[in-house]
Scaffold this active site. Structure first.
Site, PDB file in Angstrom:
ATOM      1  N   HIS A  42      -5.384   9.670  -9.953  1.00 37.28           N
ATOM      2  CA  HIS A  42      -4.839  10.244 -11.527  1.00 37.28           C
ATOM      3  C   HIS A  42      -6.183  10.594 -12.396  1.00 37.28           C
ATOM      4  O   HIS A  42      -6.378  10.236 -13.563  1.00 37.28           O
ATOM      5  CB  HIS A  42      -3.842   9.015 -12.133  1.00 37.28           C
ATOM      6  N   ASP A  48      -2.618   3.118  -9.258  1.00 34.53           N
ATOM      7  CA  ASP A  48      -1.361   3.624  -8.565  1.00 34.53           C
ATOM      8  C   ASP A  48      -1.755   4.934  -7.906  1.00 34.53           C
ATOM      9  O   ASP A  48      -2.529   5.795  -8.143  1.00 34.53           O
ATOM     10  CB  ASP A  48      -0.258   3.906  -9.608  1.00 34.53           C
ATOM     11  N   GLU A  49      -0.924   5.181  -6.601  1.00 35.04           N
ATOM     12  CA  GLU A  49      -0.887   6.485  -6.008  1.00 35.04           C
ATOM     13  C   GLU A  49      -2.264   7.079  -5.857  1.00 35.04           C
ATOM     14  O   GLU A  49      -2.296   8.446  -6.122  1.00 35.04           O
ATOM     15  CB  GLU A  49      -0.074   7.389  -6.890  1.00 35.04           C
ATOM     16  N   SER A  50      -3.087   6.525  -5.093  1.00 33.82           N
ATOM     17  CA  SER A  50      -4.150   7.035  -4.793  1.00 33.82           C
ATOM     18  C   SER A  50      -4.188   7.377  -3.470  1.00 33.82           C
ATOM     19  O   SER A  50      -4.809   7.115  -2.599  1.00 33.82           O
ATOM     20  CB  SER A  50      -5.692   6.044  -4.798  1.00 33.82           C
ATOM     21  N   GLU A  73      -0.652  -1.594  -6.103  1.00 31.40           N
ATOM     22  CA  GLU A  73      -1.517  -1.362  -5.166  1.00 31.40           C
ATOM     23  C   GLU A  73      -2.803  -1.909  -4.899  1.00 31.40           C
ATOM     24  O   GLU A  73      -3.498  -2.165  -3.944  1.00 31.40           O
ATOM     25  CB  GLU A  73      -1.505   0.231  -5.128  1.00 31.40           C
TER      26      GLU A  73
END
Ligand code: TNX
Length: 508
Positions: free
Chosen positions: A230, A311-313, A344
């Protein structure tokens, strides 16, 4: 525990008994108390009813005060209060926060009579929160909300007894906070938002103003800089810090379906895809950057936490991600703050001891989410529960609701209400600090859009966080009636709530 349905209170107090009738008020009603909560009460009553109560400031007045506010740590646990509304009102806070929450309860007891006169419903209340940690997150990156809007948001959520505001200050679409040592962040990366909407950023003075405004309402601000993913916007200002975008099949398909341009390294990204960006994990300069940002944020953040994302890497190799998680959490401790990270980061064996995890998986955990979350507890940390299929405020209420997303669930008010934060993960109850309800801003272009998604579901989350787990009132049939009674208050305060048809909204 004694409850009665006739008190229109959300979140339900720990114990409450309704009395007979109301205590009428007029401009001659005298309020005694030196605490800021006394002024907050006078202002709130005036906003709602037009009646400005009189402060009782002389000793002679004091003896005859109609409403008395004071602090006595013996009356309740921290943030708690006792409130008696009879022929006069006595509100005793365990601390200043308790007094403030007692004032919020009084606001909900304020009612207009058929003849246009105003009074407080009589009641005997003893109250204190179940969880010390009751949060809401506002994403100011996908769409930007200015200081006045954030302050209005603070007013409406603190009235539900939330005490933490998490600000998501950086994401792929924009950087929102002044950092003196890396000035290009705001110079080059703040003016953009989703779909070409207006961007913006908070100067340090803006941020201090938000923090102070929140503190006056007993809310702690938690700033988040989302890392290592992000981070596309960081690369618009400092391309050398960020990898080229990783475009997975899923990302390409989603972008095509949404008709959104793909991210290009070093150029602004206005789409809503996730998981494509990462800072350069093996460059020391990245950690110089992280250290500077964390230090400058720590200097203007009186609260104990800095959130470092995680998050969401999705394009970051796991070993790199874990290395980064270990380093970034240590950097936050070195700056004197406690790191919080999305769950995460619990994949990293040596995440700094005492790091707090934020679980955003579902009420039935999928994949490795539960293990990752539990690892924070194994490392001496604790957890904040933000289960996405019940607590995400950016999910739609129904398939056809114009705002919001659907990836986690469709969340009607009842599903937002009926969940138990300690029943999701296999960790001791004491490891659950409380809950946080996030509002991601992909679809909310205005504060009014935000409010429609947040209200009334934030009230459901407030009750999950504040009210006793086992109580006769802690059931949907009671909640929906009490919730309906907040409509006149929200209307008076200009809160653009969604009038969900599950709720019997009351007119006065
Ligand atoms: C997932 S939940 C995200 C955000 C999105 C959100 C939309 C989480 C920690 N990350 O980047 O905005 O979904 O619901």
């Amino acid at each position: 525990m004694v409850f009665t349905h006739s008190l229109p209170l959300v979140p339900a107090p720990a114990s409450a008994i309704a009395g007979e009738g109301r205590m009428p008020i007029a401009a001659t009603t005298r309020v005694l108390g030196s605490s800021p909560a006394a002024t907050q009460l006078i202002d709130a009553v005036e906003r709602r009813s037009g009646i400005r109560l009189s402060p009782a400031d002389s000793a002679a007045d004091a003896a005859a005060a109609d409403i008395e506010l004071r602090v006595d740590p013996a009356v309740a646990a921290p943030e708690g209060y006792t409130l008696t509304v009879g022929d006069r009102i006595e509100l005793v806070g365990a601390d200043e926060a308790g007094l403030f929450y007692g004032v919020q309860t009084l606001q909900q007891l304020l009612r207009e009579d058929e003849d246009g006169s105003w009074g407080f419903l009589r009641a005997e209340i003893q109250d204190a929160p179940r969880f010390a940690r009751r949060g809401v997150m506002l994403d100011v990156t996908r769409h930007f909300f200015d200081v006045d809007e954030v302050e209005k948001f603070i007013d409406s959520i603190s009235a539900l007894k939330f005490n933490h505001l998490h600000l998501h200050l950086s994401d792929d679409q924009g950087w929102r906070i002044q950092i003196d040592s890396w000035p290009l962040l705001t110079e080059l990366s703040s003016s953009t938002a989703v779909d070409g909407a207006r961007g913006g950023f908070y100067s340090k003075d803006d941020y201090r103003a938000i923090v102070a405004y929140a503190a006056d309402r007993h809310m702690i601000v938690i700033p988040e800089i989302d890392l290592p993913g992000h981070t596309h916007a960081i690369g618009v200002a400092y391309p050398e810090l960020v990898e080229a975008p990783v475009l997975s099949e899923a990302f390409l398909a989603e972008s095509a379906q949404q008709g959104q341009a793909l991210p290009v390294h070093g150029e602004s990204y206005l789409g809503t895809g996730v998981g494509h960006s990462s800072v350069r994990i093996h460059e020391e300069r990245t950690y110089d950057f992280v250290r500077d940002v964390v230090r400058e944020l720590a200097e203007i953040t009186p609260g104990p936490y800095i959130h470092v994302g995680g998050d969401e890497s999705l394009g970051t190799p796991q070993a790199d991600f874990d290395l980064f998680a270990e380093r970034v959490t240590a950097i936050v401790f070195e700056a004197g703050k406690t790191p919080i990270a999305w769950h995460e980061m619990g994949s990293a064996a040596d995440i700094a001891e005492g790091t707090v995890g934020q679980y955003w998986g579902k009420t039935t955990p999928e994949g490795t989410h539960a293990e990752e979350a539990a690892h924070f507890v194994e490392r001496g940390g604790a957890l904040i529960m933000s289960a996405a299929d019940v607590a995400y405020l950016d999910m739609k209420y129904s398939e056809d609701f114009p705002l919001g997303l659907t990836w986690a669930a469709i969340i009607d008010v009842r599903s937002a209400y009926e969940w138990e934060p300690t029943a999701i993960l296999d960790v001791p109850d004491a490891a659950i600090l409380g809950i946080e309800a996030p509002l991601w801003a992909e679809t909310t272009r205005t504060l009014s859009d935000v409010e429609q998604l947040v209200f009334p579901r934030a009230a459901a989350q407030a009750e999950v966080a504040w009210s006793p787990q086992e109580a006769p009132e802690r059931v949907w049939e009671s909640f929906r009636v009490r919730l309906g009674s907040l409509a006149p208050l929200w209307k008076a305060e200009g809160v653009d709530f969604h009038p969900a048809d599950e709720i019997p909204w009351s007119a006065r």
